[in-house]
Design an enzyme around this catalytic site. Structure first.
Site, PDB file in Angstrom:
ATOM      1  N   ASP A 131       0.842  -1.196   0.000  1.00 57.29           N
ATOM      2  CA  ASP A 131       0.000   0.000   0.000  1.00 57.29           C
ATOM      3  C   ASP A 131       0.880   1.250   0.000  1.00 57.29           C
ATOM      4  O   ASP A 131       2.103   1.185   0.049  1.00 57.29           O
ATOM      5  CB  ASP A 131      -1.014  -0.028   1.154  1.00 57.29           C
ATOM      6  CG  ASP A 131      -0.366   0.082   2.523  1.00 57.29           C
ATOM      7  OD1 ASP A 131       0.770   0.580   2.610  1.00 57.29           O
ATOM      8  OD2 ASP A 131      -1.019  -0.298   3.509  1.00 57.29           O
ATOM      9  N   LYS A 162      -4.210   2.970  -1.625  1.00 58.17           N
ATOM     10  CA  LYS A 162      -5.479   3.695  -1.662  1.00 58.17           C
ATOM     11  C   LYS A 162      -5.223   5.131  -1.245  1.00 58.17           C
ATOM     12  O   LYS A 162      -4.537   5.400  -0.265  1.00 58.17           O
ATOM     13  CB  LYS A 162      -6.501   3.046  -0.713  1.00 58.17           C
ATOM     14  CG  LYS A 162      -6.847   1.633  -1.103  1.00 58.17           C
ATOM     15  CD  LYS A 162      -7.612   0.938  -0.010  1.00 58.17           C
ATOM     16  CE  LYS A 162      -7.886  -0.511  -0.395  1.00 58.17           C
ATOM     17  NZ  LYS A 162      -8.332  -1.318   0.737  1.00 58.17           N
ATOM     18  N   MET A 187      -6.287   8.729  10.226  1.00 54.06           N
ATOM     19  CA  MET A 187      -7.004   9.168   9.019  1.00 54.06           C
ATOM     20  C   MET A 187      -8.076  10.209   9.350  1.00 54.06           C
ATOM     21  O   MET A 187      -9.194  10.157   8.826  1.00 54.06           O
ATOM     22  CB  MET A 187      -7.646   7.966   8.306  1.00 54.06           C
ATOM     23  CG  MET A 187      -6.635   6.933   7.833  1.00 54.06           C
ATOM     24  SD  MET A 187      -7.362   5.405   7.225  1.00 54.06           S
ATOM     25  CE  MET A 187      -7.748   4.551   8.771  1.00 54.06           C
TER      26      MET A 187
END
Length: 259
Positions: free
Chosen positions: A37, A59, A173
């Site tokens: 990732d 992502k 996040m």
């Protein structure tokens, strides 16, 4: 027909290659294929076998290189081709990493899967700053939260329970939602003066940190231009003297006042 390979779900830790586990290092060095990732640093990817195939499935906000279902299929396909596959994820694969979904899909496909834990970003950032996530008499528990909800749905937490001054909250996040989260915590009784440490790219050469307060953190984060990956450590531990040596003078003065 080649024999089916194994998929290793490996935690790459918070960014510093020195924080990899020995097992993670060994698997990265021997993998045929590494599916990684975007939070995996170039320094860690450079440890791969030069003949390995590296596949970026990172992502990004509102833009996924591959949907999760396609990543799951990719892992199955690579293993069925007889390859040793490392699915390399920032932090720990089972902490906000969707590693559980991948492990279940592999199990359903009859693919052998091994999980190798990594140091999650909260632990890496706390250690980098000298901030204990729990501390006797200050923080009795720690809670990890994601500020990014499924399919961009509204935040749905028990803020009355989270607004406990005797605990530490770590928000992953949360750049887009920290303002709302702070407002809801204050609404449920957590003081606006509660210290908040903002840490970007923890444990890497590009690490940035800023000490703010709950009532100010959204404005500070925007003014200082923080970008992901960014963590928010909320609670009285952020104001402990242990942190002062890692911060600038202005932030240190604030930390003393906030205790």
């Amino acid at each position: 027909m080649p024999s089916t390979g194994t998929v290793h779900l490996v935690g790459a830790g918070p960014g510093d290659p020195d924080l990899l586990t020995l097992k993670a290092l060994r698997l990265i060095a021997h993998a045929d294929v590494i599916v990684h990732d975007r939070l995996v640093s170039d320094a860690i990817l450079s440890l791969a076998n030069p003949r390995a195939t590296l596949i970026d499935v990172g992502k990004r906000p509102k833009r996924h290189t591959l949907p999760q279902e396609a990543i799951n299929r990719l892992l199955v396909e690579q293993a069925r081709a007889g390859r040793m596959v490392v699915r390399l994820k920032g932090g720990d694969p089972f902490v906000f990493g969707r590693g559980g979904e991948e492990a279940m899909d592999l199990a359903a496909a009859g693919i052998a899967c091994e999980v190798v834990p990594g140091i999650t970003a909260a632990q890496g950032a706390a250690a980098s700053l000298g901030v204990p996530l729990t501390h006797r008499g200050v923080a009795e528990h720690v809670t990890y939260l994601t500020g990014h909800c499924r399919s961009d749905k509204p935040l749905d937490f028990d803020f009355a329970k989270l607004a406990d001054p005797n605990g530490t909250l770590v928000v992953y996040m949360g750049l887009a939602t920290i303002g709302e989260m702070a407002a809801r915590l204050i609404e449920h009784g957590l003081g606006a003066e509660t210290p908040v440490l903002v840490v970007e790219r923890a444990t890497t050469a590009g690490e940035r940190r800023h000490l703010s307060a709950l009532g100010q953190v959204a404005a500070d984060t925007q003014a200082l231009g923080f970008e992901g990956p960014t963590l928010f450590l909320i609670g009285r531990v952020a104001g402990l003297a242990l942190a002062l040596g890692r911060l600038g003078d202005a932030d240190a003065a604030f930390a003393v006042a906030a205790q």
